[in-house]
Motif scaffolding. Structure first.
Motif, PDB file in Angstrom:
ATOM      1  N   GLN A   1       6.705   3.472 -13.088  1.00  0.00           N
ATOM      2  CA  GLN A   1       8.656   2.642 -12.654  1.00  0.00           C
ATOM      3  C   GLN A   1       9.156   3.635 -11.277  1.00  0.00           C
ATOM      4  O   GLN A   1      10.463   3.406 -10.915  1.00  0.00           O
ATOM      5  N   ASP A   2       8.439   4.333 -10.969  1.00  0.00           N
ATOM      6  CA  ASP A   2       9.016   4.267  -9.415  1.00  0.00           C
ATOM      7  C   ASP A   2       9.295   3.292  -8.269  1.00  0.00           C
ATOM      8  O   ASP A   2       8.294   2.508  -8.424  1.00  0.00           O
ATOM      9  N   PRO A   3      10.516   3.011  -7.308  1.00  0.00           N
ATOM     10  CA  PRO A   3      10.779   2.221  -6.979  1.00  0.00           C
ATOM     11  C   PRO A   3       9.753   2.377  -5.518  1.00  0.00           C
ATOM     12  O   PRO A   3       9.300   1.190  -4.704  1.00  0.00           O
ATOM     13  N   ARG A   4       9.004   2.953  -5.690  1.00  0.00           N
ATOM     14  CA  ARG A   4       8.135   3.480  -4.099  1.00  0.00           C
ATOM     15  C   ARG A   4       6.186   3.489  -4.801  1.00  0.00           C
ATOM     16  O   ARG A   4       5.772   3.146  -4.096  1.00  0.00           O
TER      17      ARG A   4
ATOM     18  N   ILE B   1       0.825  -1.123   0.196  1.00  0.00           N
ATOM     19  CA  ILE B   1      -0.315   0.226   0.266  1.00  0.00           C
ATOM     20  C   ILE B   1       1.507   1.133  -0.026  1.00  0.00           C
ATOM     21  O   ILE B   1       1.813   1.547   0.822  1.00  0.00           O
ATOM     22  N   GLY B   2       0.352   2.018  -0.672  1.00  0.00           N
ATOM     23  CA  GLY B   2       1.590   4.048  -0.470  1.00  0.00           C
ATOM     24  C   GLY B   2       0.785   4.158  -2.028  1.00  0.00           C
ATOM     25  O   GLY B   2      -0.508   4.008  -2.380  1.00  0.00           O
ATOM     26  N   PRO B   3       0.630   6.166  -1.856  1.00  0.00           N
ATOM     27  CA  PRO B   3       0.257   6.517  -2.682  1.00  0.00           C
ATOM     28  C   PRO B   3       0.586   6.018  -4.012  1.00  0.00           C
ATOM     29  O   PRO B   3       1.581   5.894  -4.527  1.00  0.00           O
ATOM     30  N   THR B   4      -0.768   7.528  -5.174  1.00  0.00           N
ATOM     31  CA  THR B   4      -0.231   7.321  -6.018  1.00  0.00           C
ATOM     32  C   THR B   4       1.058   7.366  -6.876  1.00  0.00           C
ATOM     33  O   THR B   4       2.042   9.080  -6.616  1.00  0.00           O
ATOM     34  N   ARG B   5       1.923   6.833  -7.515  1.00  0.00           N
ATOM     35  CA  ARG B   5       3.257   7.197  -7.614  1.00  0.00           C
ATOM     36  C   ARG B   5       3.190   6.427  -8.950  1.00  0.00           C
ATOM     37  O   ARG B   5       2.582   5.549  -9.961  1.00  0.00           O
TER      38      ARG B   5
END
Length: 382
Positions: free
Chosen positions: A97-100, A90-94
Motif C-alpha cells: 500500500q506504500d506509494p513508494r 525498481i525499489g526496496p521492499t515496502r
C-alpha cells in the motif's frame, strides 16, 4: 487481491463471449486463477507477483491479456531482465500500500525469468480454458522446451559440506561472558534455526508455523509433524542431533527439555521469549546471519575465501533446505526416504539433489589421461 490492487485495466469482454468465469476485467480473471491456489499461500503469493508484473506492464502499454501476441513475450522477457525506467519499476521492499512500492527489487536473473514465464504460461492455459482469452501465445514459442520446460537440472544453490561445517562451527561460537542477555538469546535462536533447517529440511513457512507439540514421540521414536506445500501433511523422523538441539533451545527459554503433547506455543520465539515470529522476520534473520557469516569468513580467510564468501552473501533461507537434502543424499539416505523428507510428489524432483555420483564419475574419468601409465589417482607409474 482485487481489481484495484493488480491494475487499473479497463473492463474487457472475454474471448468470443464464451467466458466460463464471472469476471469483468483482466485483474478479476487473474484473481480467480489465483484463487485456485488458496490452499498454498506461498505459491499463491509467488504467482500473484508474476501476474501483477505482467498486468502492470500491459497496462503501461495499453494492452489487455487477450491482445498479447508472440512478439510481446520477447519484449516482456527483455523487460524482466532490465525494468526501465528504473525509478518507476525498481525499489526496496515496502508494504504493497506504500506509494513508494515497486514491483521489482532489481533485474531478474535468467532462472527467475524462466520461472516467471513458466508461471505465466500456466496462467494463459487456465485463461484459455476459462474462455477469457482465445489463445495461449506461449504455445507459439519455437524454443518453448528450452524456456518453459519446468524440469530443471541438479540443484546448485546449496552450501558444500566444508562450507557448511565452517558455518556451523561459527554459529556455535559462544558469546563472551559480558554479552548482554539479548545477544545470548539471539545466538541461541539463530543456532537453533540453522540446525533445524539443516537437519529436517523444512521450508521457511513450515518453520515459522511450527509449534512445540509438532515434535511428538510415537513408539519410542521422535517425529516432527508439519503441514507443507499444498496442505500436504507429513511426519519426519527426528534424528538425535535435532532432539538435542531442541532440548538446548527449550532450556534457553526456561522450558523442560522435551515438549508436552498439549504445548501449542510457537517453536520459534521473538525477543520476549513468548511470541512467535513471522515468515518475513525469519527470512530477514536467516539472510542477516548469512551476511554476518560472510563478514566473519572474509575477515578470517581474506582472498582465500572469496568464493565461499560470495556464496554466503547470495544464500537465502531456501539454500538451507537444498543444503540439507543434498547432504542427506551424499550421506547415503535412500531416494525414497529423501523424497519423504522433502515432501516431493515426484522422485525425479528429489533426484535433483543426487550429487553423490560426481566423485565416482570424476575418479573414473581420471583414468583417461594424456600421460601413459598414469594410475587412477593421476600419479605416474614408475
Amino acid at each position: 487481491m482485487d481489481d484495484s490492487e493488480l491494475s487499473a485495466h479497463q473492463v474487457v469482454p472475454p474471448a468470443a463471449g464464451r467466458a466460463q468465469i464471472a469476471a469483468i476485467s483482466d485483474a478479476e480473471a487473474v484473481a480467480q486463477w489465483l484463487g485456485e491456489y488458496r490452499a498454498s499461500p506461498n505459491t499463491q503469493r509467488a504467482y500473484r507477483r508474476e501476474a501483477e508484473r505482467l498486468l502492470l506492464w500491459l497496462g503501461d502499454r495499453q494492452l489487455t491479456l487477450s491482445q498479447v501476441r508472440r512478439d510481446h513475450l520477447d519484449a516482456f522477457e527483455a523487460f524482466l531482465a532490465d525494468p526501465q525506467p528504473r525509478e518507476r519499476w525498481i525499489g526496496p521492499t515496502r508494504p504493497r500500500q506504500d506509494p513508494r512500492w515497486r514491483p521489482f527489487r532489481g533485474p531478474l536473473s535468467p532462472a527467475s525469468r524462466r520461472q516467471c514465464l513458466v508461471i505465466l504460461q500456466g496462467l494463459f492455459a487456465w485463461l484459455v480454458e476459462a474462455g477469457w482469452v482465445a489463445h495461449n501465445p506461449f504455445r507459439l514459442m519455437r524454443d518453448k522446451r528450452r524456456r518453459l520446460d519446468n524440469r530443471q537440472g541438479r540443484v546448485e544453490r546449496y552450501l558444500e559440506k566444508p562450507l557448511w561445517d565452517w558455518l556451523w562451527q561459527w554459529l556455535n561460537e559462544v558469546p563472551g561472558e559480558d554479552a548482554a542477555p539479548r545477544v545470548r538469546f539471539e545466538h541461541e535462536r539463530r543456532r537453533f534455526v540453522f540446525g533445524f533447517a539443516y537437519l529436517l529440511a523444512p521450508r521457511i513457512g513450515e518453520m515459522a508455523a511450527a509449534r512445540m507439540n509438532d515434535f511428538h514421540r510415537r513408539e519410542g521414536r521422535w517425529w516432527w509433524h508439519t503441514v507443507g506445500k499444498g496442505g500436504k501433511a507429513a511426519s519426519i523422523p527426528v534424528p538425535p542431533d535435532m532432539l538435542r538441539l531442541l532440548g538446548e533451545w527449550r532450556t534457553s527459554l526456561d522450558l523442560s527439555s522435551q515438549p508436552r503433547p498439549d504445548e501449542v506455543a510457537p517453536l520459534l520465539r521473538g525477543l520476549d521469549g513468548r511470541r512467535g515470529i513471522g515468515e518475513n522476520r525469519l527470512y530477514r534473520l536467516v539472510r542477516g546471519t548469512f551476511a554476518d557469516a560472510a563478514d566473519a569468513l572474509s575477515a578470517r580467510q581474506g582472498e582465500e575465501g572469496v568464493r565461499e564468501v560470495a556464496l554466503l552473501r547470495r544464500a537465502t533461507p531456501h539454500w538451507l533446505r537444498h543444503t540439507a537434502l543434498t547432504h542427506q543424499a551424499q550421506a547415503g539416505v535412500e531416494l525414497r526416504y529423501l523424497a519423504e523428507t522433502a515432501r516431493h510428489s515426484r522422485l525425479d524432483t528429489t533426484a535433483r539433489y543426487l550429487h553423490a555420483e560426481d566423485a565416482e564419475w570424476h575418479r573414473q574419468q581420471s583414468r583417461h589421461s594424456l600421460s601413459p601409465g598414469a594410475d587412477d589417482d593421476g600419479d605416474q607409474a614408475v
